[in-house]
Motif scaffolding. Structure first.
Motif, PDB file in Angstrom:
ATOM      1  N   UNK A 488     -25.011  49.367  14.775  1.00  0.00           N
ATOM      2  CA  UNK A 488     -25.924  48.164  14.850  1.00  0.00           C
ATOM      3  C   UNK A 488     -25.295  47.058  14.171  1.00  0.00           C
ATOM      4  N   UNK A 489     -25.717  45.939  14.156  1.00  0.00           N
ATOM      5  CA  UNK A 489     -25.527  44.646  13.549  1.00  0.00           C
ATOM      6  C   UNK A 489     -26.578  43.996  12.968  1.00  0.00           C
ATOM      7  N   UNK A 490     -26.373  43.488  11.600  1.00  0.00           N
ATOM      8  CA  UNK A 490     -27.785  42.501  11.342  1.00  0.00           C
ATOM      9  C   UNK A 490     -27.174  41.051  11.389  1.00  0.00           C
ATOM     10  N   UNK A 491     -27.958  40.260  11.034  1.00  0.00           N
ATOM     11  CA  UNK A 491     -28.005  38.754  11.006  1.00  0.00           C
ATOM     12  C   UNK A 491     -26.544  38.414  10.267  1.00  0.00           C
ATOM     13  N   UNK A 492     -25.786  37.723  10.994  1.00  0.00           N
ATOM     14  CA  UNK A 492     -24.536  37.164  10.268  1.00  0.00           C
ATOM     15  C   UNK A 492     -23.298  38.201  10.807  1.00  0.00           C
ATOM     16  N   UNK A 493     -23.593  39.223  10.976  1.00  0.00           N
ATOM     17  CA  UNK A 493     -22.550  40.321  11.182  1.00  0.00           C
ATOM     18  C   UNK A 493     -22.012  39.603  12.620  1.00  0.00           C
ATOM     19  N   UNK A 494     -20.428  40.034  12.678  1.00  0.00           N
ATOM     20  CA  UNK A 494     -19.719  39.926  13.938  1.00  0.00           C
ATOM     21  C   UNK A 494     -19.256  41.381  14.388  1.00  0.00           C
ATOM     22  N   UNK A 519     -29.431  37.375  24.624  1.00  0.00           N
ATOM     23  CA  UNK A 519     -30.660  37.558  23.803  1.00  0.00           C
ATOM     24  C   UNK A 519     -31.030  39.088  24.147  1.00  0.00           C
ATOM     25  N   UNK A 520     -31.711  39.511  23.019  1.00  0.00           N
ATOM     26  CA  UNK A 520     -32.462  40.885  23.163  1.00  0.00           C
ATOM     27  C   UNK A 520     -33.811  40.833  22.410  1.00  0.00           C
ATOM     28  N   UNK A 521     -34.456  42.099  22.700  1.00  0.00           N
ATOM     29  CA  UNK A 521     -35.938  41.832  22.157  1.00  0.00           C
ATOM     30  C   UNK A 521     -35.893  41.910  20.938  1.00  0.00           C
ATOM     31  N   UNK A 522     -36.069  40.746  20.348  1.00  0.00           N
ATOM     32  CA  UNK A 522     -36.511  40.561  18.844  1.00  0.00           C
ATOM     33  C   UNK A 522     -35.518  39.605  18.295  1.00  0.00           C
ATOM     34  N   UNK A 523     -34.475  39.359  18.917  1.00  0.00           N
ATOM     35  CA  UNK A 523     -33.123  38.374  18.600  1.00  0.00           C
ATOM     36  C   UNK A 523     -32.357  38.042  19.475  1.00  0.00           C
ATOM     37  N   UNK A 524     -31.190  37.333  18.957  1.00  0.00           N
ATOM     38  CA  UNK A 524     -30.135  36.702  19.806  1.00  0.00           C
ATOM     39  C   UNK A 524     -28.887  36.552  19.332  1.00  0.00           C
ATOM     40  N   UNK A 525     -27.723  36.849  19.999  1.00  0.00           N
ATOM     41  CA  UNK A 525     -26.416  36.793  19.560  1.00  0.00           C
ATOM     42  C   UNK A 525     -25.770  35.780  20.192  1.00  0.00           C
ATOM     43  N   UNK A 546     -30.229  35.920  15.309  1.00  0.00           N
ATOM     44  CA  UNK A 546     -31.570  36.224  14.755  1.00  0.00           C
ATOM     45  C   UNK A 546     -31.639  37.921  15.085  1.00  0.00           C
ATOM     46  N   UNK A 547     -32.503  38.468  14.109  1.00  0.00           N
ATOM     47  CA  UNK A 547     -32.880  40.058  14.346  1.00  0.00           C
ATOM     48  C   UNK A 547     -31.776  40.888  14.078  1.00  0.00           C
TER      49      UNK A 547
END
Length: 891
Positions: A488-494, A519-525, A546-547
């Motif tokens: 997984x990746x959290x906010x700010x991760x690359x 875009x994914x369910x609950x967030x955005x890359x 996000x997310x």
């Protein structure tokens, strides 16, 4: 048989056996591990490594190759050369050892009257890998040769690997015995006696734990066994033509004959001269072939190799006594011989010759300047009592003045000096490592592609839809961080994300990658970059906006930024328009050698040896914008590479293209046809505008044009308009009068500066008489040792020479002026004839004070100068001058 006939018979032999003839690839394949194609199998590597599916089961080619690690040995032996042609036949899981041996033996021994080469079987010796009894049995069966005619060789000679995990296998060579004059009976390591001219690689093993090319583990057998052979065309040529070596064959010896005419020397009369003749023949041919494939002389990588080849050729003929420009005499001879096969040498001759001749002219000037630098360095070494030129000095001559190390070695030997070769080569190794590290750091050049290969093997290729749409519903196939799978990746991760289908354009062909979002369910890359680390796989570098992102079964919405894509299409189509305009203004030899474009901006590199005039730049811009106004249609279609070339499409130097189909983009029909995989507008008017902002050199024989397109072009023009408005306001004039008004102001400024400078120098020199009259007596010597704050090098020299001229005639006089300005020290010593007669030297005085002020310097006995950075020790330095003058005068 001439070389062309040997080549023709080779290809025909394998074509009759069902092999697909494959034209030679460019010498400049896109491989981060190779400067040049150095073996016939290189273009087929993706097939052998399983990265691509070959379009044929068996193939044959005659491949252009260049190898340069042994460049210093060229000519010294008759085995080493830089350019050569490798004839090969290849099987991709089709036939194996037995048929490969049959095919090779048949062609080699078949009489010439029947289409073979007619080698005497009594002189031929197959060699096998010592642990390959199968090959021994096959050679006996096929040739009927006794056991003692089959040589067993070790891993270093007869086992092939690439030095990395992957395919490998034993080899068999065909050797020809040239007789006892070339070495001892049975000594197969004596290459001149038992000359290897054909190598058959039996690619059968899967290698692992590779520690070197000769130290590895064999983990198992390849699922498909392959054949890779290589036959040296030049070696077969000299053996069938009855000459001694490759330099004397029909496509090379005419260059030596021309060099004989130019120099008055004779090949075969003197060993050192023969070495130079061979260097000329080899390097002229290699240079011509490299330029033909798009290399231009430079100071790095491929360009440096070419520069070195050209300069070694020029230097060699100068050492044979020919001082005039030589390449215009030698290159056409090589063109006429090689052009029988490579017709592009004739059609592209204007560009090829222009690049080569310009480099020779540059080197002729460099030789003069570099020789002066060498002479100073040699003098410095001798005066210091040393006998060795340092590695630093040798490297500087090489890196700054283009001197090959052998030129420095020869000049040093003539001067009675040695050269620190170990130090030089250490610095060269550091430079190479820096270059390699820089190459590895470039985006898209992934050092280890294993993880991407695994993803491709598990999930198949990415469905790439950049031509069809700007958005897709996609599934995540893999998520990677630092080259390893991540959960997984959290906010700010690359990280790196692989999708089953994507609308994003991956960076290639000079076009920057698309920007956009996923875009994914609950967030955005946010998509930061898009690359193709291996063929078939598209990898997105993303940052979580996000997310928390976790790959799963849910669909992702991939969306290219439409504004970004519009700007990218304008810039890429604009690049094609500028290229066509460039060729219309300068001529067809002005060919693109590289490009980069992103939304609103393009740059285009092209082969050209002189700067463009402002009128030419304006003409290029005007032709480009007229093409936009004409609303030319933009289209593309797929065809084979031969069809594209016949159609007039331009294939860019160093690019690799699919063997079956290529994409040809045309603008305005035949006006612009190029092989290209980028995204483009539908009509030229959609580019908006093209504003050329600059034209400059990017290395010898290469120029660069930069331009803005679309909205960025209009913004640039608006900024220019604002600048003009501000200047007309400040100068209270009209736009049409602005240039004249500014010119008047500049001329008045120059006049004022000259008057100021005249007054300043007059003030400086006004103190010269006082300094001369106040000279100190040091024994019989009149000494002026003086400090001038605020004076730079030119002022200090002017004052020193003025004071020296004012000292009493007929008496020894020494003047040392040390100036300090902006934290820098300038030292000038001036000594008259009477002082020099007593042993005093301006050069010695400057060298004595140089270390004290944190610098160095030198010159002649009458005038010398230097500099430094330690202002605090100027007074101490002046005291040393007085002491040194007193010591020499007393002696």
């Amino acid at each position: 048989m001439d070389t062309a006939e040997i080549r023709r018979r080779f290809v025909a032999h394998f074509e009759r056996d069902g092999h697909t003839p494959v034209p030679s690839a460019s010498l400049l394949l896109d491989d981060p591990n190779l400067l040049f194609v150095n073996a016939g199998m290189v273009p087929f590597k993706p097939y052998f490594l399983g990265q691509e599916t070959p379009p044929y089961d068996r193939a044959t080619s005659v491949q252009k190759c260049v190898r340069t690690p042994d460049i210093e040995d060229v000519g010294k032996t008759t085995r080493h050369g830089t350019f050569f042609e490798m004839c090969g036949n290849f099987s991709f899981g089709d036939y194996f050892k037995e048929h490969a041996i049959e095919l090779a033996w048949d062609l080699v021994t078949k009489p010439q009257s029947e289409g073979g080469w007619g080698f005497d079987e009594a002189k031929l010796y197959p060699s096998v890998y010592v642990d390959d009894p199968e090959a021994v049995a096959l050679w006996r069966k096929i040739t009927g040769l006794p056991d003692d005619r089959i040589a067993r060789l070790g891993k270093s000679e007869n086992y092939w690997s690439m030095g990395v995990p992957g395919p490998g296998g034993p080899c068999s060579e065909i050797l020809i015995d040239r007789g006892p004059a070339y070495g001892a009976d049975g000594d197969f390591s004596a290459e001149d006696r038992y000359l290897e001219f054909w190598n058959l690689v039996f690619m059968q093993d899967e290698l692992s734990a590779v520690r070197s090319k000769e130290d590895f583990d064999i983990s198992g057998s390849l699922p498909k066994k392959n054949i890779d052979t290589g036959m040296g065309l030049e070696r077969v040529a000299f053996m069938t033509q009855g000459v001694e070596n490759m330099y004397e064959i029909d496509v090379m010896f005419p260059v030596i004959q021309m060099a004989e005419q130019l120099t008055g020397r004779r090949y075969g009369a003197d060993h050192e001269d023969d070495v130079r003749f061979r260097v000329i023949a080899d390097h002229v041919r290699s240079s011509m072939m490299l330029i033909g494939d798009g290399v231009t002389p430079g100071n790095e990588a491929r360009g440096y190799v070419l520069r070195r080849l050209l300069r070694r050729a020029v230097r060699s003929i100068r050492l044979l006594g020919y001082e005039d420009p030589a390449l215009p005499e030698l290159f056409p001879v090589s063109r006429d011989k090689m052009g029988e096969t490579y017709t592009d040498l004739h059609t592209d001759w204007e560009r090829i010759s222009r690049v080569a001749y310009a480099e020779e002219e540059t080197f002729r000037k460099t030789l003069q300047a570099g020789t002066q630098i060498f002479d100073l360095a040699a003098l410095d070494v001798k005066k210091s009592g040393r006998t060795t030129l340092s590695g630093d000095q040798a490297f500087a001559l090489h890196d700054t003045y283009g001197f090959p190390i052998d030129l420095t070695l020869e000049m040093a030997s003539e001067a009675g000096l040695a050269v620190d070769e170990a130090g030089f080569r250490s610095l060269m190794a550091e430079q190479r490592e820096r270059a390699k590290a820089d190459a590895r750091s470039k985006r898209g050049q992934h050092a280890d592609t294993g993880v991407y290969r695994t993803v491709l093997d598990e999930h198949g290729p990415t469905e790439w839809l950049a031509y069809e749409t700007l958005e897709t519903e996609s599934n995540a196939l893999a998520l990677l961080v630092g080259g390893t799978p991540a959960r997984s990746l959290v906010a700010g991760d690359v990280g790196e994300l692989v999708l089953d289908r994507t609308p994003f354009y991956a960076e290639s062909g000079g076009q920057a990658a698309d920007a956009g979002t996923i875009e994914f369910d609950g967030g955005r890359l946010e998509v930061l970059d898009v690359q193709r680390p291996i063929k078939g796989l598209v990898v997105h570098q993303v940052r979580v906006v996000d997310g928390e992102f976790t790959p799963g079964d849910h669909l992702l919405h991939a969306q290219v930024d439409p504004e970004w894509r519009t700007g990218a299409r304008q810039a890429h189509s604009g690049t094609h328009v500028v290229h066509a305009s460039l060729r219309e203004v300068l001529g067809p030899s002005a060919l693109q050698s590289g490009s980069y474009n992103r939304p609103g901006y393009l740059r285009l590199d092209f082969g050209w040896t002189t700067g463009l005039s402002p009128e030419q730049v304006r003409d290029i811009e005007q032709v480009a914008n007229e093409a936009l106004r004409a609303d030319l249609p933009v289209g593309w279609q797929y065809m084979t590479l031969p069809e594209a070339k016949e159609w007039g499409a331009i294939a860019l130097f160093g690019e690799t293209y699919d063997n079956t189909k290529v994409r040809v983009v045309e603008i305005g029909g035949p006006w612009s046809r190029e092989l290209c995989g980028g995204t483009h507008v539908d009509h030229s008017s959609q580019i908006g505008t093209i504003v050329v902002t600059g034209e400059a050199s990017v290395g010898s024989g290469n120029r660069r044009i930069e331009a803005f397109t679309g909205v960025e072009g209009f913004r640039y023009l608006a900024r220019e308009r604002d600048v003009v408005a501000q200047l007309t306001g400040l100068l209270k004039t009209q736009p049409d009068d602005l240039v004249g008004r500014v010119g008047d102001l500049v001329e008045r400024l120059r006049t004022a500066e000259k008057e100021i400078e005249k007054a300043r120098v007059g003030q400086l020199l006004s103190g010269g008489g006082q300094l001369a009259s106040g000279a100190a007596k040091v024994g019989p010597v009149n000494l002026v040792a003086h400090r001038v704050d605020g004076a730079g090098g030119g002022d200090v020299r002017t004052l020193a020479l003025d004071v020296r001229g004012r000292l009493p005639q007929g008496e020894p006089g020494v003047v040392v002026i040390i100036g300090a300005a902006d934290g820098k020290v300038s030292v000038v010593a001036a000594v008259n004839d009477d002082a020099r007669a007593r042993g005093l030297s301006a050069n010695d005085l400057v060298r004595a004070v140089g270390p004290l002020v944190g610098g160095k310097g030198g010159g002649k006995d009458d005038v010398a100068q230097g500099g430094g950075t330690d202002v605090s020790r100027i007074d101490e330095a002046l005291a040393v001058v007085a002491a040194e003058v007193g010591r020499v005068a007393a002696g």
